[in-house]
Motif scaffolding. Structure first.
Motif, short mmCIF file in Angstrom:
data_model
loop_
_atom_site.label_atom_id
_atom_site.label_comp_id
_atom_site.label_asym_id
_atom_site.label_seq_id
_atom_site.Cartn_x
_atom_site.Cartn_y
_atom_site.Cartn_z
N UNK A 30 0.71 -1.28 -0.11
CA UNK A 30 -0.06 0.03 -0.05
C UNK A 30 0.83 1.40 -0.15
N UNK A 31 1.81 1.05 0.74
CA UNK A 31 2.92 2.45 0.82
C UNK A 31 3.60 2.53 -0.65
N UNK A 32 3.77 1.25 -1.25
CA UNK A 32 4.42 1.54 -2.63
C UNK A 32 3.51 2.20 -3.40
N UNK A 33 2.20 1.90 -3.41
CA UNK A 33 1.18 2.31 -4.33
C UNK A 33 0.93 3.95 -4.04
N UNK A 34 1.25 4.18 -2.94
CA UNK A 34 1.12 5.59 -2.73
C UNK A 34 0.42 6.01 -1.77
N UNK A 35 -0.06 5.13 -0.81
CA UNK A 35 -0.73 5.34 0.45
C UNK A 35 0.13 5.82 1.47
N UNK A 36 -0.20 6.82 2.68
CA UNK A 36 0.83 7.63 3.54
C UNK A 36 1.33 6.31 4.43
N UNK A 37 2.29 6.53 5.03
CA UNK A 37 2.94 5.51 5.79
C UNK A 37 2.00 5.21 7.07
N UNK A 38 1.51 6.51 7.72
CA UNK A 38 0.62 6.33 8.84
C UNK A 38 -0.59 5.69 8.63
N UNK A 39 -1.34 6.13 7.60
CA UNK A 39 -2.75 5.45 7.22
C UNK A 39 -2.47 4.01 6.98
N UNK A 40 -1.32 3.53 6.28
CA UNK A 40 -1.07 2.23 5.99
C UNK A 40 -0.93 1.43 7.35
N UNK A 41 0.09 2.06 8.14
CA UNK A 41 0.20 1.35 9.54
C UNK A 41 -1.24 1.35 10.19
N UNK A 42 -2.04 2.33 10.41
CA UNK A 42 -3.15 2.28 10.95
C UNK A 42 -4.14 1.26 10.34
N UNK A 43 -4.26 0.99 9.02
CA UNK A 43 -4.94 0.06 8.63
C UNK A 43 -4.35 -1.35 9.21
N UNK A 44 -3.23 -1.55 9.11
CA UNK A 44 -2.49 -2.70 9.48
C UNK A 44 -2.88 -3.12 11.25
N UNK A 45 -3.02 -1.97 11.84
CA UNK A 45 -3.17 -2.25 13.29
C UNK A 45 -4.89 -2.56 13.58
N UNK A 46 -5.74 -1.94 12.68
CA UNK A 46 -7.13 -2.47 12.72
C UNK A 46 -7.39 -3.67 12.18
N UNK A 47 -6.69 -4.23 11.07
CA UNK A 47 -6.80 -5.61 10.72
C UNK A 47 -6.30 -6.46 11.76
N UNK A 48 -5.19 -6.32 12.30
CA UNK A 48 -4.46 -7.24 13.29
C UNK A 48 -5.24 -7.52 14.58
N UNK A 49 -5.90 -6.28 15.00
CA UNK A 49 -6.89 -6.31 16.08
C UNK A 49 -8.08 -7.16 15.66
N UNK A 50 -8.89 -6.94 14.51
CA UNK A 50 -9.67 -7.72 14.30
C UNK A 50 -9.62 -9.09 14.11
N UNK A 51 -8.42 -9.60 13.56
CA UNK A 51 -7.95 -10.75 13.38
C UNK A 51 -7.85 -11.45 14.84
N UNK A 52 -7.10 -10.96 15.84
CA UNK A 52 -6.93 -11.32 17.35
C UNK A 52 -8.15 -11.45 17.85
N UNK A 53 -9.17 -10.52 17.84
CA UNK A 53 -10.16 -10.51 18.43
C UNK A 53 -11.09 -11.91 17.90
#
Length: 134
Positions: free
Chosen positions: A51-74
């Motif tokens: 996603x960052x390679x495709x142009x998404x901001x690093x902070x936004x991509x990290x935020x999305x990662x954290x949301x997906x990781x949290x959903x997966x863990x729960x």
């Protein structure tokens, strides 16, 4: 990441690495050990990088990662004790103190020198604490 066989190999290697990082028992689940070690799943990291390679901001991509990781863990089947103690992964990762060591990993995972754990693996005669009067 599209070939399941290759993904499973990467997940296995990442699990071993996370076990080494936090000195966990080898019986710990991949989900729990990644949270304790603070290492996001490899496939989510790859997605974040893409996603960052495709142009998404690093902070936004990290935020999305954290949301997906949290959903997966729960929603996961494994690592229930760890999830109960650390329900918010981001809070755990951004803690302002301490490092993870062998003893903290045992407590956070439930895999350690606990009578219940040892009894479940036929290493103790019962699951009662030996210091408690009967």
């Amino acid at each position: 990441m599209k070939i399941q066989k290759h993904l499973l190999k990467l997940v296995r290697v990442q699990r071993i690495m996370a076990i080494r990082v936090c000195s966990a028992y080898r019986t710990i689940s991949a989900e729990a050990v990644r949270v304790i070690a603070g290492i996001p799943p490899i496939y989510l990291l790859a997605r974040e990088r893409a996603e960052t390679y495709e142009g998404k901001e690093k902070q936004e991509a990290r935020k999305d990662l954290m949301v997906m990781w949290q959903e997966e863990m729960s929603a996961g089947r494994h690592g229930g004790w760890t999830y109960e103690l650390l329900p918010l992964i981001e809070v755990w990762l951004n803690r302002p103190y301490g490092e993870v060591d062998y003893y903290l990993t045992q407590a956070l995972s439930g895999h350690g020198c606990f009578r219940k754990y040892l009894f479940d693996r036929n290493r103790a005669p019962n699951d009662k604490c030996p210091t408690v009067a009967m």
